[in-house]
Write an enzyme that holds these catalytic residues in place. Structure first.
Site, PDB file in Angstrom:
ATOM      1  N   CYS A 149       0.845  -1.199   0.000  1.00 41.06           N
ATOM      2  CA  CYS A 149       0.000   0.000   0.000  1.00 41.06           C
ATOM      3  C   CYS A 149       0.879   1.246   0.000  1.00 41.06           C
ATOM      4  O   CYS A 149       1.837   1.345   0.780  1.00 41.06           O
ATOM      5  CB  CYS A 149      -0.903   0.000   1.227  1.00 41.06           C
ATOM      6  SG  CYS A 149      -1.868   1.522   1.418  1.00 41.06           S
TER       7      CYS A 149
ATOM      8  N   ASN B  68      -7.201  -3.034  11.686  1.00 42.40           N
ATOM      9  CA  ASN B  68      -8.090  -1.882  11.526  1.00 42.40           C
ATOM     10  C   ASN B  68      -9.528  -2.250  11.854  1.00 42.40           C
ATOM     11  O   ASN B  68     -10.285  -1.435  12.388  1.00 42.40           O
ATOM     12  CB  ASN B  68      -7.967  -1.293  10.111  1.00 42.40           C
ATOM     13  CG  ASN B  68      -8.710  -2.087   9.062  1.00 42.40           C
ATOM     14  OD1 ASN B  68      -9.892  -1.907   8.832  1.00 42.40           O
ATOM     15  ND2 ASN B  68      -8.001  -2.980   8.400  1.00 42.40           N
TER      16      ASN B  68
ATOM     17  N   GLU C 194       2.804  -5.582   8.952  1.00 40.38           N
ATOM     18  CA  GLU C 194       3.169  -4.233   8.518  1.00 40.38           C
ATOM     19  C   GLU C 194       4.242  -3.636   9.412  1.00 40.38           C
ATOM     20  O   GLU C 194       5.216  -3.044   8.923  1.00 40.38           O
ATOM     21  CB  GLU C 194       1.937  -3.322   8.506  1.00 40.38           C
ATOM     22  CG  GLU C 194       2.260  -1.912   8.045  1.00 40.38           C
ATOM     23  CD  GLU C 194       1.091  -0.953   8.212  1.00 40.38           C
ATOM     24  OE1 GLU C 194       1.345   0.234   8.499  1.00 40.38           O
ATOM     25  OE2 GLU C 194      -0.066  -1.385   8.056  1.00 40.38           O
TER      26      GLU C 194
END
Length: 473
Positions: free
Chosen positions: A209, A372, A239
């Site tokens: 991303c 998230n 991440e």
């Protein structure tokens, strides 16, 4: 943290609950020779430090590196068939044309203004589909789940794209050979992985991303200016592992409590041994808290709570001003804007919808390992709104009127008679940034079926292409 089932602050169309263990979500053991993911990730790997920025630039020169989608129409058609893209004709698409509102008998559904697939996630899935279309006869591997959605990852497996899964902090890439295709997921890959696969002669498809890459640029700046990176994130999240690999020195804090401990140490000192024990898995190799915390820069895992990241930034700024004086702040603290717009928008929309007094309860749809999505559930719980987090419609049993759902802190719970057919209800619904629209549609279809056994689906209606807020930035 307040449990969703303990909240009695609003009327709800459900009752009764019991907890049970979901064995299906336990990772299967790998019958492989495992090696550490961050260091020697593949055969022949070394632990030598690599210049992350220079490495990323050098990948373009190999002729084996792709980092942009091709917008291939055949791949788009397959994504539509598999339901792993945006809905353009289903229930969610039709809700978009009606102010994010839908009425089905006694049920009113309100869809959050910002929800579901973000641009970066859709882009990653698209690039994986395009990689299979471009290389029909080659072996394809993803270095982790492409995104945190079980149905999307299952679709990739059905297309003979192997996801190299880890057990703990170990992973095996030994079966990947020269000429194979390696896909880096939306979360990114570590500096060591990028370097090793560059040297192995594989075709690389980088779906990282752009917002994650933006954080990497921030951390790279910390390194070049001799700042220690304070990363707000979860040390085991893919991440954050990738982001940390771009830093020379780093410490990872998961919340304000750990950030406060860090700042207290900066101001007052303390036990070096206690510090290193507390952050044993969350600091760079050879980290020395006595010498490496005089200059710090803040970075973040893009899926963390925006407000908490901002609070940590203010706390660090205050700490460094108190210790070194306001006039020397820039010499000791570095802050760059790295909060992901998509994450922020979904959180802001959730705050708005849980404030709606008409909402009886929330349904949050997203992978159980999605950071998230967990924060969306956390917001609902903190606001005292009953909320059910499911990773797919499979968690809902229509005949038994039960739902197997997860709480923000990790408990998996089965709630019986969670809906009350015959009683009007207003449901708020949202979904994590790794959740395709069809997952939301399938959940709602089951809700409608519980209320009306004769419900047979929503007739498709072409609503045109989707323009996401992310694409406008």
């Amino acid at each position: 943290m307040q449990s969703t089932m303990m909240s009695g602050q609003r009327p709800a169309a459900f009752s009764g609950s019991k907890a049970r263990l979901d064995k299906a979500v336990r990772p299967a053991k790998l019958a492989r020779v495992l090696v550490p993911t961050v260091r020697a990730v593949v055969a022949g790997a070394t632990e030598a430090e690599v210049d992350g920025r220079a490495l990323r630039r050098s990948l373009n020169q190999t002729g084996r590196y792709v980092r942009q989608p091709r917008n291939d129409p055949i791949s788009q058609q397959k994504m539509d068939e598999h339901g792993v893209g945006y809905s353009t004709s289903g229930l969610v698409a039709q809700m978009r044309t009606q102010g994010n509102l839908w009425k089905e008998g006694e049920i009113t559904v309100k869809l959050a203004k910002a929800y579901g697939y973000c641009w970066g996630v859709e882009r990653a899935v698209r690039m994986a589909y395009e990689a299979r279309q471009a290389h029909p006869d080659k072996k394809l591997f993803v270095t982790n789940e492409i995104i945190h959605n079980p149905e999307v990852n299952q679709r990739l497996k059905e297309m003979d794209i192997e996801i190299v899964e880890a057990e703990g902090d170990q992973k095996d890439y030994s079966k990947i050979g020269t000429g194979d295709v390696v896909i880096f997921p939306a979360f990114g890959a570590t500096v060591q992985e990028l370097s090793d696969f560059k040297n192995r002669g594989v075709q690389m498809v980088d779906t990282t991303c752009p917002w994650v890459a933006k954080v990497w640029n921030s951390v790279d700046t910390h390194t070049r200016r001799s700042f220690t990176s304070v990363i707000h994130g979860k040390y085991s999240h893919e991440e954050t592992v990738a982001t940390a690999s771009f830093a020379s020195n780093y410490v990872i804090v998961k919340d304000m409590k750990e950030a406060q401990y860090l700042c207290d140490f900066i101001l007052n000192g303390g036990s070096r041994e206690e510090f290193l024990t507390k952050f044993a898995k969350a600091v760079s190799k050879g980290f020395d808290p006595d010498t490496m915390l005089s200059r710090v820069g803040l970075a973040n895992q893009t899926t963390m709570l925006k407000d908490e990241t901002e609070q940590i930034g203010k706390l660090l700024e205050k700490t460094m001003m108190q210790k070194y004086g306001p006039e020397k702040l820039n010499e000791h603290f570095l802050l760059m804007e790295t909060i992901c717009d998509a994450t922020q928008e979904r959180q802001d929309a959730l705050y708005e919808i849980v404030a709606d007094p008409e909402i009886d309860f929330m349904v949050v749809v997203g992978g159980f390992n999605s950071s998230n999505t967990s924060h969306l559930q956390e917001i609902a719980e903190h606001k005292g709104v009953p909320s059910f987090w499911v990773d797919s419609a499979a968690r809902i049993d229509v005949e038994k009127n039960t739902i197997l759902h997860k709480l923000a802190h990790g408990e998996l719970r089965e709630t019986t008679n969670w809906l009350t057919p015959g009683k009007a209800v207003t449901i708020g619904i949202t979904s994590g940034a790794s959740t395709p629209d069809r997952a939301v549609e399938e959940v709602l279809h089951k809700v409608f079926k519980i209320y009306n056994p004769d419900f047979s689906g929503i007739a498709p209606k072409d609503c045109g292409p989707v323009v996401t807020p992310d694409e406008e930035h």
